[in-house]
Design a protein around this motif. Structure first.
Motif, PDB file in Angstrom:
ATOM      1  N   MET A   1       1.026  -1.062  -0.164  1.00 53.82           N
ATOM      2  CA  MET A   1      -0.028   0.194  -0.121  1.00 53.82           C
ATOM      3  C   MET A   1       0.924   1.593  -0.348  1.00 53.82           C
ATOM      4  O   MET A   1       1.554   1.172   1.254  1.00 53.82           O
ATOM      5  CB  MET A   1      -0.846   0.263   1.186  1.00 53.82           C
ATOM      6  CG  MET A   1      -2.059   1.504   1.629  1.00 53.82           C
ATOM      7  SD  MET A   1      -2.741   1.102   2.545  1.00 53.82           S
ATOM      8  CE  MET A   1      -3.392  -0.469   2.696  1.00 53.82           C
ATOM      9  N   ALA A   2       0.547   3.025  -1.005  1.00 53.23           N
ATOM     10  CA  ALA A   2       1.133   2.954  -0.893  1.00 53.23           C
ATOM     11  C   ALA A   2       0.885   4.620  -0.384  1.00 53.23           C
ATOM     12  O   ALA A   2      -0.468   4.947   0.584  1.00 53.23           O
ATOM     13  CB  ALA A   2       1.471   3.931  -2.019  1.00 53.23           C
ATOM     14  N   ASN A   3       2.546   4.954   0.882  1.00 50.47           N
ATOM     15  CA  ASN A   3       1.469   5.930   2.005  1.00 50.47           C
ATOM     16  C   ASN A   3       1.256   7.265   1.681  1.00 50.47           C
ATOM     17  O   ASN A   3       2.363   7.342   0.052  1.00 50.47           O
ATOM     18  CB  ASN A   3       3.072   6.128   2.736  1.00 50.47           C
ATOM     19  CG  ASN A   3       3.006   4.550   3.370  1.00 50.47           C
ATOM     20  OD1 ASN A   3       2.812   4.239   3.966  1.00 50.47           O
ATOM     21  ND2 ASN A   3       4.162   4.097   3.750  1.00 50.47           N
ATOM     22  N   LEU A   4       1.367   8.080   1.870  1.00 49.54           N
ATOM     23  CA  LEU A   4       0.795   9.457   1.354  1.00 49.54           C
ATOM     24  C   LEU A   4       2.061  10.036   1.680  1.00 49.54           C
ATOM     25  O   LEU A   4       3.246   9.399   2.437  1.00 49.54           O
ATOM     26  CB  LEU A   4       0.279  10.364   2.665  1.00 49.54           C
ATOM     27  CG  LEU A   4      -1.552  10.032   3.008  1.00 49.54           C
ATOM     28  CD1 LEU A   4      -1.915  10.952   4.147  1.00 49.54           C
ATOM     29  CD2 LEU A   4      -2.036  10.722   1.887  1.00 49.54           C
ATOM     30  N   PRO A   5       2.627  10.889   0.909  1.00 45.93           N
ATOM     31  CA  PRO A   5       3.083  12.104   1.021  1.00 45.93           C
ATOM     32  C   PRO A   5       3.936  11.947   2.043  1.00 45.93           C
ATOM     33  O   PRO A   5       2.990  12.780   3.303  1.00 45.93           O
ATOM     34  CB  PRO A   5       3.543  13.644   0.053  1.00 45.93           C
ATOM     35  CG  PRO A   5       2.311  12.497  -0.566  1.00 45.93           C
ATOM     36  CD  PRO A   5       1.388  11.266  -0.091  1.00 45.93           C
ATOM     37  N   GLU A   6       5.293  12.269   2.142  1.00 46.44           N
ATOM     38  CA  GLU A   6       6.034  12.821   3.533  1.00 46.44           C
ATOM     39  C   GLU A   6       6.302  13.059   4.079  1.00 46.44           C
ATOM     40  O   GLU A   6       5.724  14.164   5.203  1.00 46.44           O
ATOM     41  CB  GLU A   6       7.464  12.333   3.424  1.00 46.44           C
ATOM     42  CG  GLU A   6       8.314  12.839   5.193  1.00 46.44           C
ATOM     43  CD  GLU A   6       7.896  11.676   6.359  1.00 46.44           C
ATOM     44  OE1 GLU A   6       7.783  12.304   6.894  1.00 46.44           O
ATOM     45  OE2 GLU A   6       7.079  10.748   5.944  1.00 46.44           O
ATOM     46  N   ARG A   7       5.657  15.222   3.101  1.00 45.40           N
ATOM     47  CA  ARG A   7       5.399  16.188   3.368  1.00 45.40           C
ATOM     48  C   ARG A   7       3.873  16.580   4.337  1.00 45.40           C
ATOM     49  O   ARG A   7       3.807  17.019   5.597  1.00 45.40           O
ATOM     50  CB  ARG A   7       5.445  16.968   2.302  1.00 45.40           C
ATOM     51  CG  ARG A   7       4.745  18.065   2.603  1.00 45.40           C
ATOM     52  CD  ARG A   7       5.536  19.535   3.795  1.00 45.40           C
ATOM     53  NE  ARG A   7       5.409  20.415   4.076  1.00 45.40           N
ATOM     54  CZ  ARG A   7       4.488  20.855   4.624  1.00 45.40           C
ATOM     55  NH1 ARG A   7       4.115  19.543   5.670  1.00 45.40           N
ATOM     56  NH2 ARG A   7       3.527  21.807   5.377  1.00 45.40           N
ATOM     57  N   LEU A   8       3.160  15.348   3.530  1.00 48.50           N
ATOM     58  CA  LEU A   8       1.752  15.290   4.285  1.00 48.50           C
ATOM     59  C   LEU A   8       1.638  14.805   5.323  1.00 48.50           C
ATOM     60  O   LEU A   8       0.893  15.495   7.015  1.00 48.50           O
ATOM     61  CB  LEU A   8       0.448  14.693   4.065  1.00 48.50           C
ATOM     62  CG  LEU A   8       0.280  15.549   2.055  1.00 48.50           C
ATOM     63  CD1 LEU A   8      -0.616  14.311   1.499  1.00 48.50           C
ATOM     64  CD2 LEU A   8       0.688  16.734   1.950  1.00 48.50           C
ATOM     65  N   LEU A   9       2.530  13.538   5.907  1.00 46.09           N
ATOM     66  CA  LEU A   9       2.441  13.093   7.351  1.00 46.09           C
ATOM     67  C   LEU A   9       2.988  13.630   8.154  1.00 46.09           C
ATOM     68  O   LEU A   9       2.942  13.780   9.799  1.00 46.09           O
ATOM     69  CB  LEU A   9       3.049  11.675   6.546  1.00 46.09           C
ATOM     70  CG  LEU A   9       2.877  10.796   6.060  1.00 46.09           C
ATOM     71  CD1 LEU A   9       3.026   9.540   5.652  1.00 46.09           C
ATOM     72  CD2 LEU A   9       1.573  10.397   6.392  1.00 46.09           C
ATOM     73  N   SER A  10       4.396  14.772   7.587  1.00 46.79           N
ATOM     74  CA  SER A  10       5.060  15.417   9.028  1.00 46.79           C
ATOM     75  C   SER A  10       4.058  16.299   9.180  1.00 46.79           C
ATOM     76  O   SER A  10       3.936  16.929   9.910  1.00 46.79           O
ATOM     77  CB  SER A  10       6.315  15.868   8.173  1.00 46.79           C
ATOM     78  OG  SER A  10       6.990  16.227   7.221  1.00 46.79           O
TER      79      SER A  10
END
Length: 214
Positions: A1-10
């Protein structure tokens, strides 16, 4: 499963440990009691002109719908899919907003596309081209004057489209009636991305003016 972009997670991590902590009670109240904003903002999708940022609004304060070039189509109950009209209906009939603000901005890509109708469509569906055809008659008039420069046309159309959208708002029966009763007010605004200035439409003259700082 693809994660959300790291910028959004951070970003969410910063939110949950920062702003959410200070506004936890407000978020919980909104979840429990629902939203009751008094203002709807019809704005452009452009990532540089977010109404919540421009108006320094907190959660639950603004009901925002965004589309290409902040356009409002005329009232057309034809059974087709109308996202902006649906949002308008919900804001006016369900949320009972007291103000509707149509907010345009400088350097709008949708407006630039409208001023270049000969450009090839972005896809076979030409959804942007079809959407911007709402203002095709205005474009023809502006482009017919050889004394007006390209940048002047751009700014002029950005502001004219705000007036056009306000006129189209008044084709909706519910808006007509509530405005007549004095329980709903329509406003126009134009945001300058470069300077951060907000120009407000004078309902009497139709001109855009910068409000005095207070």
């Amino acid at each position: 499963m693809a994660n959300l972009p790291e910028r959004l997670l951070s970003g969410h991590r910063d939110f949950i440990t920062g702003r959410y902590v200070t506004e936890r009670d407000r978020f919980r109240s909104l979840a429990r009691e629902g939203q009751s904003p008094d203002t709807m903002v019809i704005a452009c999708c452009d990532s540089r002109s977010a109404p919540e940022v421009i108006f320094d609004a907190g959660p639950g304060e603004l009901f925002v719908v965004r589309n290409i070039a902040n356009l409002v189509p005329p009232y057309q109950p034809d059974g087709e899919f109308h996202g902006t009209s649906a949002a308008l209906e919900f804001a006016v009939q369900n949320l009972k907003v007291q103000n509707i603000v149509v907010m345009g901005h400088g350097r709008c890509g949708g407006i630039r596309a409208a001023l270049d109708p000969a450009a090839p469509p972005l896809s076979p569906g030409d959804f942007v081209g079809r959407w911007m055809s709402l203002v095709a008659p205005i474009v023809q008039t502006l482009c017919g004057n050889a004394l007006v420069t390209g940048s002047e046309r751009q700014t002029a159309l950005e502001r004219i489209c705000i007036r056009c959208s306000i006129a189209n708002l008044r084709t909706f029966p519910c808006v007509q009636e509530l405005e007549r009763q004095g329980t709903l007010s329509l406003h126009g605004a134009w945001f300058d991305i470069s300077s951060g200035d907000l120009w407000v439409l004078d309902p009497q003259t139709g001109d855009f003016e910068r409000p005095e700082s207070g």
